[in-house]
Design a protein around this motif. Structure first.
Motif, mmCIF file in Angstrom:
data_model
loop_
_atom_site.group_PDB
_atom_site.id
_atom_site.type_symbol
_atom_site.label_atom_id
_atom_site.label_comp_id
_atom_site.label_asym_id
_atom_site.label_seq_id
_atom_site.Cartn_x
_atom_site.Cartn_y
_atom_site.Cartn_z
ATOM 1 N N ASP A 164 43.817 37.780 38.466
ATOM 2 C CA ASP A 164 42.447 38.290 38.379
ATOM 3 C C ASP A 164 42.249 39.442 39.361
ATOM 4 O OD1 ASP A 164 41.961 36.222 36.626
ATOM 5 O OD2 ASP A 164 40.940 34.951 38.094
ATOM 6 N N HIS A 165 41.401 40.379 38.999
ATOM 7 C CA HIS A 165 40.961 41.465 39.877
ATOM 8 C C HIS A 165 42.146 42.184 40.533
ATOM 9 C CE1 HIS A 165 38.301 43.130 43.262
ATOM 10 N NE2 HIS A 165 37.900 43.670 42.120
ATOM 11 N N HIS A 189 43.942 41.932 35.194
ATOM 12 C CA HIS A 189 42.774 42.586 34.639
ATOM 13 C C HIS A 189 41.839 42.971 35.783
ATOM 14 C CE1 HIS A 189 40.572 38.878 35.415
ATOM 15 N NE2 HIS A 189 41.526 38.206 34.786
ATOM 16 N N TYR A 191 38.697 42.333 36.268
ATOM 17 C CA TYR A 191 37.493 41.523 36.438
ATOM 18 C C TYR A 191 37.606 40.591 37.645
ATOM 19 C CZ TYR A 191 37.120 43.257 31.716
ATOM 20 O OH TYR A 191 37.098 44.082 30.617
ATOM 21 N N GLU A 196 34.475 37.167 32.997
ATOM 22 C CA GLU A 196 34.062 38.521 32.604
ATOM 23 C C GLU A 196 34.911 39.104 31.481
ATOM 24 O OE1 GLU A 196 32.127 41.486 35.611
ATOM 25 O OE2 GLU A 196 33.923 40.620 36.528
ATOM 26 N N ALA A 197 36.092 38.516 31.247
ATOM 27 C CA ALA A 197 36.959 39.024 30.181
ATOM 28 C C ALA A 197 36.459 38.597 28.814
ATOM 29 C CB ALA A 197 38.393 38.541 30.390
ATOM 30 N N TRP A 208 27.363 40.934 31.822
ATOM 31 C CA TRP A 208 27.598 40.025 32.932
ATOM 32 C C TRP A 208 26.842 40.551 34.152
ATOM 33 C CZ3 TRP A 208 29.332 35.404 32.105
ATOM 34 C CH2 TRP A 208 30.157 35.165 30.991
#
Length: 266
Positions: A164-165, A189, A191, A196-197, A208
């Motif tokens: 993530d992020h 990703h 997010y 959030e995906a 969001w």
């Protein structure tokens, strides 16, 4: 008082019941009145269309005792609709009806958390079982270097990691740089969380919400959207809205497909 109208026809003069036969496509029957013989090509609105061996079409009503099947009188009835088999998996891949799960490969895909794993299973589960790829979750990436060292990746046992992020300059990007090798692929990703995906429209929201830095992101999302302060229940609600790849953002779709290709490469 009810009227009573018994059937006074002698038993030997009563018509024997005849079997009802579904008018399935390609069934060959003969219409009793005209003697027209042909294969069923269409059945609709109480009629059946037959095609004879010369290609001629005729439409007949599906009257009781109206056709001969292999010399026996039958009543044609509308065929029951068979449930359509899906031709695509939730990820958009071509479905393989009746395919059994392949024995698990030595390679693995790791994702950061349980929600990530559940989302991947939701969309790519069928594909992963056909390919024999197991997905596990890490509960964070801080220990990723030691986990990779223990896994001991090799050409026949590649390791893919979804983070993530994963943005330049982040802690996650520095950890990813430590473990990346020809047999380890770390992708991510942008997010903050995999929630959030999921496309906002699929969840029924406009966007969001932005959560102030320092506040737990999931808790902040629930507060901003007026959802109960129960992130587990919120996630189950979000996950229930995901039925296919169309409900996910491209930034996640591409990365998961990349990981599957990486760990299944010969």
């Amino acid at each position: 008082m009810r009227s009573y109208n018994p059937d006074l026809t002698p038993p030997w003069k009563r018509s024997a019941p005849v079997p009802e036969v579904p008018a399935d496509r390609d069934l060959v029957v003969e219409e009793v009145t005209t003697g027209f013989c042909g294969a069923v090509i269409r059945c609709e609105a109480g009629t059946v269309t037959l095609e004879d061996r010369f290609g001629k079409h005729r439409v007949f009503p599906m009257d009781p005792r109206g056709f001969l099947l292999e010399g026996r009188v039958v009543t044609l009835v509308r065929p029951s609709a068979a449930p359509a088999r899906p031709t695509r998996t939730a990820s958009g891949s071509v479905a393989v009806p009746g395919a059994r799960a392949r024995v698990a490969r030595a390679g693995r895909i790791y994702v950061e958390g349980r929600h990530d794993a559940e989302l991947v299973e939701r969309v790519w589960g069928d594909d992963l079982r056909v390919e024999g790829v197991v997905v596990e979750y890490l509960e964070g990436v801080d220990d990723l270097p030691s986990i990779v060292a223990e896994f001991d990746p090799a050409p026949g046992a590649r390791l893919g990691v979804l983070v993530d992020h994963l943005v330049p300059g982040s802690k996650e990007s520095r950890i990813a740089a430590q473990v990346t090798s020809p047999d380890v692929l770390v992708v991510g990703h942008p997010y903050i969380d995999v929630w959030e995906a999921v496309k906002p429209a699929s969840v029924g929201i406009r966007a969001w919400p932005r959560v102030p830095r320092g506040q737990d992101w999931k808790t902040g999302v629930c507060e901003a959207l007026g959802w109960p302060a129960h992130t587990g229940a919120a996630w189950q609600h979000i996950l229930s809205k995901v039925t296919s790849y169309k409900d996910l953002e491209p930034e996640l779709l591409g990365r998961v497909e990349e990981l599957i290709d990486f760990v299944t490469a010969p």
